[in-house]
Design a protein around this motif. Sequence first.
Motif, PDB file in Angstrom:
ATOM      1  N   GLY A  44       0.829  -1.197   0.000  1.00 52.38           N
ATOM      2  CA  GLY A  44       0.000   0.000   0.000  1.00 52.38           C
ATOM      3  C   GLY A  44       0.860   1.242   0.000  1.00 52.38           C
ATOM      4  O   GLY A  44       1.970   1.258   0.514  1.00 52.38           O
ATOM      5  N   SER A  45       0.347   2.282  -0.594  1.00 54.74           N
ATOM      6  CA  SER A  45       1.053   3.550  -0.629  1.00 54.74           C
ATOM      7  C   SER A  45       1.019   4.171   0.761  1.00 54.74           C
ATOM      8  O   SER A  45       0.008   4.122   1.463  1.00 54.74           O
ATOM      9  N   THR A  46       2.104   4.771   1.156  1.00 52.28           N
ATOM     10  CA  THR A  46       2.171   5.360   2.496  1.00 52.28           C
ATOM     11  C   THR A  46       1.551   6.749   2.543  1.00 52.28           C
ATOM     12  O   THR A  46       1.114   7.193   3.593  1.00 52.28           O
ATOM     13  N   TYR A  47       1.497   7.461   1.412  1.00 58.21           N
ATOM     14  CA  TYR A  47       1.011   8.834   1.422  1.00 58.21           C
ATOM     15  C   TYR A  47      -0.446   8.949   0.980  1.00 58.21           C
ATOM     16  O   TYR A  47      -1.141   9.855   1.378  1.00 58.21           O
ATOM     17  N   GLN A  48      -0.881   8.035   0.152  1.00 54.63           N
ATOM     18  CA  GLN A  48      -2.259   8.053  -0.318  1.00 54.63           C
ATOM     19  C   GLN A  48      -2.850   6.670  -0.097  1.00 54.63           C
ATOM     20  O   GLN A  48      -2.137   5.703   0.075  1.00 54.63           O
ATOM     21  N   ALA A  49      -4.155   6.601  -0.128  1.00 54.34           N
ATOM     22  CA  ALA A  49      -4.826   5.309   0.058  1.00 54.34           C
ATOM     23  C   ALA A  49      -4.902   4.574  -1.273  1.00 54.34           C
ATOM     24  O   ALA A  49      -5.967   4.430  -1.875  1.00 54.34           O
ATOM     25  N   ILE A  50      -3.743   4.113  -1.748  1.00 54.58           N
ATOM     26  CA  ILE A  50      -3.663   3.399  -3.019  1.00 54.58           C
ATOM     27  C   ILE A  50      -3.162   1.990  -2.727  1.00 54.58           C
ATOM     28  O   ILE A  50      -2.203   1.805  -1.986  1.00 54.58           O
ATOM     29  N   ASP A  51      -3.831   1.014  -3.307  1.00 58.13           N
ATOM     30  CA  ASP A  51      -3.324  -0.352  -3.238  1.00 58.13           C
ATOM     31  C   ASP A  51      -2.446  -0.577  -4.456  1.00 58.13           C
ATOM     32  O   ASP A  51      -2.926  -0.596  -5.592  1.00 58.13           O
ATOM     33  N   CYS A  52      -1.148  -0.748  -4.194  1.00 59.37           N
ATOM     34  CA  CYS A  52      -0.193  -0.909  -5.281  1.00 59.37           C
ATOM     35  C   CYS A  52      -0.002  -2.389  -5.592  1.00 59.37           C
ATOM     36  O   CYS A  52       0.090  -3.209  -4.671  1.00 59.37           O
ATOM     37  N   ASP A  74      -1.499   7.084 -10.115  1.00 59.90           N
ATOM     38  CA  ASP A  74      -1.369   6.004  -9.134  1.00 59.90           C
ATOM     39  C   ASP A  74      -0.104   5.189  -9.373  1.00 59.90           C
ATOM     40  O   ASP A  74       0.601   4.811  -8.435  1.00 59.90           O
ATOM     41  N   CYS A  78       2.893   4.759  -6.743  1.00 63.69           N
ATOM     42  CA  CYS A  78       3.336   3.426  -6.306  1.00 63.69           C
ATOM     43  C   CYS A  78       4.826   3.235  -6.574  1.00 63.69           C
ATOM     44  O   CYS A  78       5.551   2.682  -5.746  1.00 63.69           O
ATOM     45  N   ASP A  81       6.743   5.175  -4.004  1.00 65.62           N
ATOM     46  CA  ASP A  81       6.644   4.657  -2.640  1.00 65.62           C
ATOM     47  C   ASP A  81       7.399   3.349  -2.422  1.00 65.62           C
ATOM     48  O   ASP A  81       7.610   2.948  -1.288  1.00 65.62           O
TER      49      ASP A  81
END
Length: 125
Positions: A44-52, A74, A78, A81
């Motif tokens: 997961g991205s640490t700065y945004q709620a993105i599942d990488c 995105d 990713c 991050d």
Amino acid sequence: MHPLAVEQRFLEKAGRIRGWGVALLILAALCWVYAVWQVLVPYGSTYQAIDCPAPVNAEPRDLYFPSTGDRHNDALQCAADRNWPGPLAALAFSVPLSATGAALVTAGTVAVWLRSHDQAVRQAT
């Protein structure tokens, strides 16, 4: 000192050398497992709620060619991050560990083999 005691001490030392070599090879294998884990597991991205996605499954097209929607942003997030110094350091650290471990296992094994060969030659004569 009794010859049997000398022989026993030599074999114990060769076994310790071989044991250290095996331990170093196991440590090098753990470094490889860590690096492979970092490449194969999604994060997961640490700065945004993105599942990488896992780096091995990431789509390079999304990273290099702007597309409609947030896929390009995105993918850039990713890629930014992903902490690559950790897995690369583990792989770099595994090289001297595996080389030293292989040398120690080889030295311990060859020492025991040569000792048993020498003993067989003495008994044959």
